[in-house]
Motif scaffolding. Sequence first.
Motif, PDB file in Angstrom:
ATOM      1  N   SER A   1     -33.975   0.127  41.124  1.00 62.49           N
ATOM      2  CA  SER A   1     -34.598  -0.365  39.910  1.00 62.49           C
ATOM      3  C   SER A   1     -34.903   0.795  38.974  1.00 62.49           C
ATOM      4  O   SER A   1     -35.225   1.889  39.417  1.00 62.49           O
ATOM      5  CB  SER A   1     -35.899  -1.110  40.216  1.00 62.49           C
TER       6      SER A   1
ATOM      7  N   ARG B   1     -40.115  -8.058  39.261  1.00 61.07           N
ATOM      8  CA  ARG B   1     -39.141  -8.726  40.130  1.00 61.07           C
ATOM      9  C   ARG B   1     -37.743  -8.768  39.497  1.00 61.07           C
ATOM     10  O   ARG B   1     -36.744  -8.505  40.161  1.00 61.07           O
ATOM     11  CB  ARG B   1     -39.632 -10.139  40.450  1.00 61.07           C
ATOM     12  N   GLU B   2     -37.680  -9.094  38.203  1.00 63.95           N
ATOM     13  CA  GLU B   2     -36.358  -9.223  37.561  1.00 63.95           C
ATOM     14  C   GLU B   2     -35.659  -7.875  37.397  1.00 63.95           C
ATOM     15  O   GLU B   2     -34.459  -7.826  37.149  1.00 63.95           O
ATOM     16  CB  GLU B   2     -36.469  -9.943  36.210  1.00 63.95           C
TER      17      GLU B   2
END
Length: 134
Positions: A16, A46-47
């Motif tokens: 991420s 989360r995305e």
Amino acid sequence: MRLTGGCNCGAVRYASEGPWRPVIACHCSQCRKTTGHHVAATSVPREALEITGEPRWFASSKNARRGFCPSCGSQLFWDGPGVNISVMAGTLDGPTGLVVKGHIFCADKGDYYEIGEGQRQAPRADPELTTQVV
């Protein structure tokens, strides 16, 4: 800041760009029982988290689940209904630049260790330290 990590055997990986929250140590009995000690976790929206491989999920409460590698058993994630997903800090690769910001559920900590002074310590949940589960 792009961070990557994964389980011990490499079957589940993640990455991420963040933004990454500072590391929070959780001393609740559930975290201690699932890991054998307290949990040190960061979190990320989360995305924004890319997961490769198939973690297995365990419903650890009515509000949250824990993600782990089905092959080696490494605990990787704590996922509640909030915006962020927690990532176990010990599963991150290489230098992260993250630091421990504080400790939560200190009232539940084990009696065999001490928490050092100088960091925020909350007896239970603390909205200033963590993303709250609604």
